[in-house]
Motif scaffolding. Structure first.
Motif, PDB file in Angstrom:
ATOM      1  N   GLU A  81       1.947  21.574 -30.322  1.00 27.27           N
ATOM      2  CA  GLU A  81       2.149  20.221 -29.796  1.00 27.27           C
ATOM      3  C   GLU A  81       2.740  19.301 -30.878  1.00 27.27           C
ATOM      4  O   GLU A  81       2.368  19.401 -32.044  1.00 27.27           O
ATOM      5  N   VAL A  82       3.652  18.459 -30.468  1.00 26.80           N
ATOM      6  CA  VAL A  82       4.185  17.435 -31.361  1.00 26.80           C
ATOM      7  C   VAL A  82       4.210  16.143 -30.549  1.00 26.80           C
ATOM      8  O   VAL A  82       4.747  16.115 -29.433  1.00 26.80           O
ATOM      9  N   ALA A  83       3.609  15.092 -31.096  1.00 24.38           N
ATOM     10  CA  ALA A  83       3.398  13.889 -30.287  1.00 24.38           C
ATOM     11  C   ALA A  83       4.689  13.124 -29.995  1.00 24.38           C
ATOM     12  O   ALA A  83       4.839  12.542 -28.937  1.00 24.38           O
ATOM     13  N   TRP A  84       5.608  13.105 -30.919  1.00 16.46           N
ATOM     14  CA  TRP A  84       6.804  12.279 -30.745  1.00 16.46           C
ATOM     15  C   TRP A  84       8.033  13.172 -30.702  1.00 16.46           C
ATOM     16  O   TRP A  84       8.005  14.289 -31.204  1.00 16.46           O
ATOM     17  N   ASN A  85       9.092  12.630 -30.143  1.00 14.24           N
ATOM     18  CA  ASN A  85      10.318  13.427 -30.000  1.00 14.24           C
ATOM     19  C   ASN A  85      11.115  13.385 -31.309  1.00 14.24           C
ATOM     20  O   ASN A  85      12.197  12.805 -31.383  1.00 14.24           O
TER      21      ASN A  85
END
Lengths: 243, 320
Positions: A81-85
């Motif tokens: 998972e990565v919160a920001w693009n």
């Protein structure tokens, strides 16, 4: 050497002892709920055992300052998972956080890692535009940017197609040949057999077998741990499991 | 210096003199002199502008940090429940009649903010994760809101009731250098704490496990966040009442112009928050309204609610 001595975490791991050597790919295998991810997290210093110790070249892992540990052990969790693009370059740059090097040095190392994993053409692309394989390579690149001695990855080959699995497995072998210790949680027993130098098989939180892949993943061990009748086909390095 | 920061600094340099000249009485260098212009500028408008810049910068940066900490673009500094608790403290000062005594009102508000931080510590403890902490914050907000309503309903006289309701709307009207002296140092310390937490917020973009593997101590980060948000939001509520939506809106406005790491949105969010609050306060001052000026809290909520709705619709489209 990364060593686990008699690690116990209630209801997850029971008296697990293992020695992991740099320069090798070690695969941790076992059925669902066997404690593979818990063992990996413990080896990374992220789970605290109720009893037993983890040592890194003789030092207790629990006593290492977090930044020191982070510089030496890179950890790739199962959920990518990565919160920001973020862009690929920015995400890989996060791997430099444990180091206090300047931005020029960080940019140089990030560029090297991007080149090593063939990510240069994607460097400025946002994560949302990447394929599964490109994303997996980017997340691995983030770990490599830390330049750790040890790389611990939880199912890094899951959800990848065959070609990407093979390429990424090859990358791990190259890293091990360069002297790093690589520890992978792997569900695919054929991948472990063909690409690992050492295998630890867990069953219900205990070590069921460990050693060279052909010993630790013998048909007898698979029958006992997975309760499956199976047969290995093919030549060493190109084995396939027939059920 | 990146382009958005240059743009925001330029906009602030233009907006600050404009905010000093704008008001019910316009002061123009090209028009005949206004009586008491120096007093209006130095004692009324300048402290008000400085306060708008201070609170806006604090709320903008706090919003960016909260969104980074919770990894949620809908997060807001109010989620820790510190603002409602500070408001409860202030309301109690009106209720008990102490509000009239100089520094007592902001002091009560700061005690309320401190109480919320202590309660959060008791509930979530050292090992509390982000989810537990957020839920604890929502509980504190709910409790503070209920007690505020109770204080209003049991208000000793109509004057106190009117004071409480007006104050809760949030405004910078009639604030002076005393409020600046109280809020500016606390907000500054809060911003410094956020700046120190910024690398850990970047690591948190990868999830809690990966952040810990990069050397982040979650308990230390949590307390840095509570301290920073407590100082910024607590001091803001103490001097200006409830001012919402700045922390939610501003990071969204600046994020597309950054590389999206929480650390790189902090400074632009602080500058954009300062600019937004300065311009909103100007608008409140010059907007003709029977019986006084438009309250700042109301004007920001009027702008913020449609913004929030637009954001929700955009997210729904992205999920679909």
């Amino acid at each position: 050497m990364l060593e686990a001595h008699g690690i116990t975490i209630p209801q997850r791991l029971h008296d697990v002892t293992a020695q992991l050597h740099p320069g090798r790919v070690t695969a941790i295998c076992g059925p669902n709920g066997a404690g593979k991810s818990t063992l990996l997290a413990t080896l990374a210093g992220l789970a605290i055992p109720a009893s037993g110790t983890v040592t890194l070249t003789g030092q207790l892992l629990a006593e290492l300052p977090p930044e020191n540990r982070a510089r030496r052990i890179g950890y790739l969790p199962q959920a990518g998972e990565v919160a920001w693009n973020l862009s690929v370059r920015t995400l890989v740059g996060l791997g430099r956080l444990p180091h206090r090097t300047g931005s020029v040095e960080n940019a140089r190392i990030v560029a090297e890692v991007l080149a090593a994993l063939d990510l240069e053409p994607l460097a400025d692309r946002p994560l949302s535009t990447l394929s599964g394989g490109e994303r997996a390579r980017t997340l691995l690149a983030r770990v490599l940017a830390t330049q750790p001695q040890w790389i611990l990855a939880d199912e890094p080959l899951a959800a990848l197609d065959l070609a990407h699995q093979r390429n990424l497995a090859h990358s791990f072998r190259t890293l091990a040949r360069a002297g790093r210790g690589v520890v992978l949680v792997v569900h695919d027993l054929a991948l472990a057999m063909n690409h690992a130098d050492h295998v630890i098989v867990l069953d219900q939180g205990k070590v069921a077998a460990q050693g060279k892949p052909e010993d630790a993943l013998s048909e007898a061990v698979i029958a006992k741990v997975w309760n499956l009748k199976s047969r290995w086909l093919g030549e060493p390095g190109h084995r396939a499991l027939a059920l | 210096m990146t382009r958005p920061i240059r743009f925001l600094l330029t906009a602030l340099i233009l907006a600050i003199p404009l905010s000093l000249l704008a008001g019910q009485v316009w002061i123009s260098p090209f028009s005949p002199p206004v009586p008491n212009a120096t007093a209006i500028l130095m004692e009324l408008r300048l402290p008000r502008a400085v306060l708008a810049l201070t609170l806006g910068a604090g709320l903008g940066a706090a919003g960016a940090a909260m969104q980074g900490y919770l990894r949620n673009p809908l997060a807001d500094p109010g989620l820790f429940g510190i603002a409602p608790a500070a408001a409860l403290g202030a309301v109690l000062s009106f209720y008990t009649g102490y509000a009239a005594q100089g520094i007592t009102l902001p002091l009560f508000a700061l005690i309320g903010a401190g109480g919320a931080m202590g309660l959060l510590a008791l509930i979530a403890g050292r090992a509390g994760g982000i989810a537990l902490f957020t839920l604890a914050g929502m509980m504190v907000a709910s409790l503070a809101g209920a007690l505020t309503s109770l204080a209003i309903s049991l208000s000793p006289n109509p004057f106190a009731l009117s004071e409480i309701v007006t104050w809760l709307m949030g405004a910078l009207a009639d604030r002076g250098w005393a409020e600046v002296r109280l809020a500016a140092p606390l907000t500054f310390v809060g911003l410094v704490v956020l700046w120190r937490a910024a690398p850990a917020l970047d690591a948190l973009a990868l999830g809690e496990a990966a952040a810990r593997s990069l050397g982040v101590d979650p308990a230390r980060l949590l307390w840095l966040m509570v301290a920073a948000i407590g100082l910024i939001v607590g001091s803001g509520v103490a001097v200006a009442g409830m001012i919402g939506f700045v922390g939610l809106m501003v990071p969204h406005m600046v994020r597309p112009f950054t590389d999206q790491r929480p650390s790189s949105t902090l400074l632009p969010s602080a500058l954009a928050g300062a600019l937004l609050l300065l311009l909103a306060d100007c608008l409140c001052r010059i907007m003709p309204l029977k019986g006084g000026e438009l309250r700042l809290g109301i004007s920001l909520s009027l702008a913020g609610a449609p913004f929030f709705l637009r954001l929700l619709l955009k997210m729904r489209r992205e999920i679909a």
